[in-house]
Scaffold this motif. Structure first.
Motif, mmCIF file in Angstrom:
data_model
loop_
_atom_site.group_PDB
_atom_site.id
_atom_site.type_symbol
_atom_site.label_atom_id
_atom_site.label_comp_id
_atom_site.label_asym_id
_atom_site.label_seq_id
_atom_site.Cartn_x
_atom_site.Cartn_y
_atom_site.Cartn_z
ATOM 1 N N ALA A 23 4.100 20.889 -1.098
ATOM 2 C CA ALA A 23 5.041 19.781 -1.268
ATOM 3 C C ALA A 23 4.289 18.486 -0.967
ATOM 4 C CB ALA A 23 6.248 19.932 -0.345
ATOM 5 N N TRP A 24 4.875 17.374 -1.379
ATOM 6 C CA TRP A 24 4.224 16.085 -1.136
ATOM 7 C C TRP A 24 5.250 15.070 -0.658
ATOM 8 C CZ3 TRP A 24 5.343 11.484 -3.787
ATOM 9 C CH2 TRP A 24 6.223 11.607 -4.861
ATOM 10 N N GLU A 47 0.842 -1.192 0.000
ATOM 11 C CA GLU A 47 0.000 0.000 0.000
ATOM 12 C C GLU A 47 0.875 1.238 0.000
ATOM 13 O OE1 GLU A 47 -3.881 1.290 2.470
ATOM 14 O OE2 GLU A 47 -2.019 1.344 3.641
ATOM 15 N N ALA A 48 0.616 2.146 -0.953
ATOM 16 C CA ALA A 48 1.307 3.434 -0.994
ATOM 17 C C ALA A 48 0.378 4.494 -0.419
ATOM 18 C CB ALA A 48 1.700 3.789 -2.420
ATOM 19 N N GLN A 49 0.892 5.283 0.530
ATOM 20 C CA GLN A 49 0.126 6.369 1.139
ATOM 21 C C GLN A 49 0.743 7.703 0.730
ATOM 22 O OE1 GLN A 49 0.014 5.711 5.390
ATOM 23 N NE2 GLN A 49 -1.303 3.887 5.205
ATOM 24 N N PHE A 50 -0.111 8.688 0.413
ATOM 25 C CA PHE A 50 0.346 9.996 -0.075
ATOM 26 C C PHE A 50 -0.198 11.093 0.837
ATOM 27 C CE2 PHE A 50 0.264 7.109 -3.625
ATOM 28 C CZ PHE A 50 1.413 7.409 -4.348
ATOM 29 N N ARG A 51 0.634 12.139 1.056
ATOM 30 C CA ARG A 51 0.160 13.288 1.829
ATOM 31 C C ARG A 51 0.670 14.578 1.194
ATOM 32 N NH1 ARG A 51 3.619 12.871 7.522
ATOM 33 N NH2 ARG A 51 5.704 13.268 6.615
ATOM 34 N N LEU A 52 -0.029 15.672 1.509
ATOM 35 C CA LEU A 52 0.254 16.996 0.943
ATOM 36 C C LEU A 52 0.629 17.941 2.079
ATOM 37 C CD1 LEU A 52 0.129 18.925 -1.564
ATOM 38 C CD2 LEU A 52 -2.245 19.405 -0.870
ATOM 39 N N THR A 91 -0.328 19.596 7.221
ATOM 40 C CA THR A 91 -0.143 18.363 6.442
ATOM 41 C C THR A 91 -1.493 17.672 6.288
ATOM 42 O OG1 THR A 91 2.111 18.080 7.247
ATOM 43 C CG2 THR A 91 1.025 16.143 6.327
ATOM 44 N N GLN A 92 -1.781 17.214 5.100
ATOM 45 C CA GLN A 92 -3.087 16.604 4.787
ATOM 46 C C GLN A 92 -2.873 15.251 4.115
ATOM 47 O OE1 GLN A 92 -5.238 18.834 1.875
ATOM 48 N NE2 GLN A 92 -6.977 17.424 1.811
ATOM 49 N N MET A 93 -3.543 14.190 4.615
ATOM 50 C CA MET A 93 -3.509 12.891 3.946
ATOM 51 C C MET A 93 -4.319 12.978 2.652
ATOM 52 S SD MET A 93 -1.637 10.575 5.361
ATOM 53 C CE MET A 93 -2.302 9.131 4.540
ATOM 54 N N PHE A 112 -0.664 9.034 -7.473
ATOM 55 C CA PHE A 112 -1.861 9.718 -6.980
ATOM 56 C C PHE A 112 -1.954 11.069 -7.665
ATOM 57 C CE2 PHE A 112 -4.515 12.225 -4.190
ATOM 58 C CZ PHE A 112 -5.505 11.324 -3.809
ATOM 59 N N GLN A 113 -3.139 11.388 -8.183
ATOM 60 C CA GLN A 113 -3.366 12.682 -8.824
ATOM 61 C C GLN A 113 -3.983 13.630 -7.796
ATOM 62 O OE1 GLN A 113 -5.540 12.500 -12.460
ATOM 63 N NE2 GLN A 113 -4.910 14.533 -13.098
ATOM 64 N N ILE A 114 -3.278 14.704 -7.471
ATOM 65 C CA ILE A 114 -3.728 15.628 -6.433
ATOM 66 C C ILE A 114 -4.862 16.483 -6.984
ATOM 67 C CG2 ILE A 114 -3.026 17.490 -4.886
ATOM 68 C CD1 ILE A 114 -0.174 16.417 -5.048
#
Length: 702
Positions: A601-602, A560-565, A571-573, A587-589
């Motif tokens: 940034a991500w 599982e890949a997790q992305f945050r902004l 910071t936002q998941m 992941f497309q933001i």
């Protein structure tokens, strides 16, 4: 539910709720594709069109004269065409359904031409007894074909290289009086035929027997049937002892049995059964529409359907030269329909499971023969509709039909996996007491859905447990992964050595079991996923950028890949994506996440069975948010230039490119996504966009 990709001119296939398929096929075409590629039912209703008389929709190009000079009737299929003319000008015809009647083409004689799905037939009706010798001279028109007589007096169309293309039975004529039991003419006679002239300038000459025409027992009108002209592969016909000893392929009916104990008839039919090869036949029925029987009595020997065991030509079969048949597995029907209102016309069916299964198992398909069990029993006389019976628009209820429900045995499941699984040199290790089992299932039958059944039992190489478990997955489409998780109530014992296998089922048949996959259980064996590598911020000049990285885990399996902004101090998941070990996750933001604040940034991390890696370092994002236009007072069209970007999404060696040809989907062994940005400086600030179109040109494959 119909499986439309399997639809043909002569068959239609349905997917049944129980996983089987049902195909309804006919001996001839019942639908054709129009110029737009859409299916249309055959409709031989005649209309005046384009200076001729034509059927609304046939399986070949057919046209008749609308009066005057020129050919009477022509049929064309591909590069071949054939037809017949008339000696002299024709009156304008009277149309009725699929027939055109030309009145008084000779004194007290009418010419009737009938459109068939793949050709035509024509008759000359003598309304009164002629006072002179009757002779018909019919000009022949043909392209790439020549007409000739055969040794048995049939008429045969052959190609320039001598191949038989189409044939007609011996020309005949009959009076108006009928045999009550047979419901067919009492007086029948052959018509002498000859062909004059070379290819390209031929004339069919017919000389009806003068004695027959003068016979006071013959009731008028008398019908002369010179020939029928068919180019298609219709595969139903009949022959009848002395009265009709040659193939009646152009007939609108099929006959079987006897009405007097001596005059016998048999019918032959052939269907395309190639789709059933290797299948298991669940049910098969031959269905015909009976429009006449010699009585309503069911106390008769019955009509038997026999499998034909040698080849035959639908045009060339004769009473004296019929193919061999077998009575093994031959069903019999004693049903009588069509004699009167007590037993009106209707469908008659035979259970032909054994015959169709024999074809599916590899026996040659030479079709079936319908014949009376006892050909001296006058109560067996039957007359059925043939594939040529089309009274205008197509009526599927009257077509000879073969209705087969069949099933394929599903394939043995592949890609058997237990998750979470850690690959080790000695033995794979499962790190959960409620692991997920999965396997790829497949079936050759289009539209089928499948389940997988898993069995878990002790590994016989060890003696540390007696645990067993069996479970099934939910239904999935063919080619998909079927997955089930062992419930907590049946948790596997920690430290045990187990093995699993699987088989697939479509609800009717099951595959063989797969091989065994052995593993051991160690609830503490899970290691965290690795920190993602090869990060990319593809197409970052768009309002909705794509970010990605390659994720790996020492445990193998799915990661599982997790992305945050990151937006300044917050910071936002963003979300997650599950991909196979070692593949790129992306992941497309969403654009709305990048409209206020900044700088942006991500970062991302990998997780396996709840154990995650550290987050990657923050990677900056350069964005260009899209301004929201306001109302515009001018109506102007502009063409905007585009900035193109292509991003590879699944390989650690992929790189994004701009300004090049866009790649989308699987190209050159890699998966691609394309992004476009329009230079909107040509649109006035505050303008309202009324309509916008993206225009791309597809390049041929290289």
């Amino acid at each position: 539910m119909e499986i439309e990709p399997l639809r043909t001119e002569s068959s239609i296939t349905y997917a049944n709720p129980d996983g089987t398929l049902t195909e309804e096929s006919t001996t001839g075409p019942v639908r054709v594709k129009d110029e737009s590629g859409d299916w249309q039912d055959v409709d031989t209703t005649l209309v005046f069109r384009n200076g001729a008389v034509q059927p609304k929709q046939a399986a070949a190009e057919i046209q008749f004269s609308d009066g005057g000079e020129g050919p009477l009737a022509e049929v064309t299929e591909g590069a071949r065409s054939l037809g017949l003319g008339w000696d002299g000008p024709l009156p304008r015809p009277v149309l009725d359904g699929n027939t055109a009647t030309y009145k008084n083409v000779q004194p007290n004689a009418d010419l009737v031409v009938t459109a068939l799905p793949e050709g035509f037939s024509h008759l000359l009706i003598l309304n009164e007894r002629p006072t002179e010798q009757v002779e018909l001279r019919i000009p022949v028109t043909a392209e790439g074909l020549k007409l000739r007589e055969t040794a048995d007096e049939r008429l045969l169309w052959e190609s320039a290289d001598g191949k038989d293309i189409a044939a007609s039975p011996v020309p005949m004529m009959w009076g108006a009086d009928e045999r009550p039991a047979a419901n067919e003419p009492e007086h029948v006679s052959d018509v002498t035929a000859s062909v004059e002239g070379p290819a390209g300038d031929q004339t069919l000459v017919l000389k009806p027997d003068a004695g027959f025409l003068k016979n006071p027992d013959v009731t008028y009108p008398v019908t002369i049937d010179p020939t029928n002209t068919l180019l298609g592969p219709l595969t139903d016909t009949w022959v009848q002892d002395a009265a009709y000893p040659t193939s009646q392929r152009g007939s609108t009916e099929l006959k079987a049995g006897t009405y007097n104990g001596t005059e016998r008839a048999r019918s032959y039919l052939k269907f395309d059964t190639s789709r059933f090869a290797g299948k298991s036949v669940v049910d098969a029925d031959l269905r015909l529409f009976s429009h006449w029987s010699s009585s309503c009595s069911t106390d008769n020997a019955g009509i038997q359907v026999r499998r034909v065991t040698s080849d035959w030509d639908p045009s060339g079969i004769t009473w004296s030269a019929q193919p061999a048949t077998t009575s093994v597995g031959a069903p019999v029907s004693k049903v009588a329909k069509g004699y009167n209102a007590t037993c009106p016309g209707g469908h008659v069916s035979w259970d032909v499971d054994g015959i169709v299964q024999a074809w599916a198992d590899g026996q040659p398909n030479y079709g079936v023969c319908l014949a009376a069990v006892d050909e001296t029993d006058p109560l067996t006389w039957r007359r059925y509709r043939s594939s040529n019976y089309v009274d205008g628009s197509h009526d599927s209820a009257s077509e000879p039909s073969l209705i087969v429900t069949y099933n394929s045995t599903p394939a043995v499941p592949a890609n058997l996996v237990v998750n979470p699984l850690r690959a080790e040199a000695s033995l794979p290790t499962v790190s959960s007491l409620t692991p997920t089992l999965q396997a790829k299932v497949a079936d050759l039958d289009a539209g089928s859905t499948l389940t997988a059944e898993f069995q878990v039992e002790p590994d016989p190489a060890h003696t540390d447990t007696t645990y067993t478990w069996t479970g099934k997955t939910a239904q999935v489409v063919s080619g998909a992964l079927a997955t089930v998780q062992i419930p907590t109530s049946a948790a596997v014992p920690d430290g045990a050595h187990l093995r699993i296998r699987a088989r697939s089922s479509d609800g009717v048949a099951s595959s063989a079991w797969s091989g065994w996959l052995a593993f051991r259980v160690d609830a503490n064996a899970v290691l965290p996923a690795d920190v993602p590598q090869h990060l990319q911020s593809g197409a970052t000049d768009t309002a909705s950028p794509l970010v990605s990285g390659v994720v790996t885990s020492p445990n193998g399996g799915m990661v599982e890949a997790q992305f945050r902004l990151h937006n300044g101090a917050t910071t936002q998941m963003l979300g997650t994506q599950l991909v196979p070990n070692g593949e790129r996750a992306g992941f497309q933001i969403p654009a709305e996440n990048l409209t206020t604040g900044g700088p942006f940034a991500w970062s991302m991390r990998g997780c396996y069975a709840g154990k995650c890696s550290a987050w990657t370092a923050n990677t900056a994002i350069a964005t260009n948010p899209v301004a929201q236009p306001s109302a515009s007072t001018a109506g102007t069209s502009v063409v905007l230039p585009l900035i193109k970007a292509t991003v590879c999404t699944d390989s650690e060696t992929c790189t994004g490119t701009t300004g090049s040809t866009l790649k989308v989907g699987a190209v050159s062994g890699k998966n691609w996504r394309g992004y476009l940005k329009a230079d909107v400086s040509g649109i006035p600030a505050g303008a309202t966009v009324v309509d916008a179109k993206l225009q791309l040109t597809e390049l041929p494959p290289t």
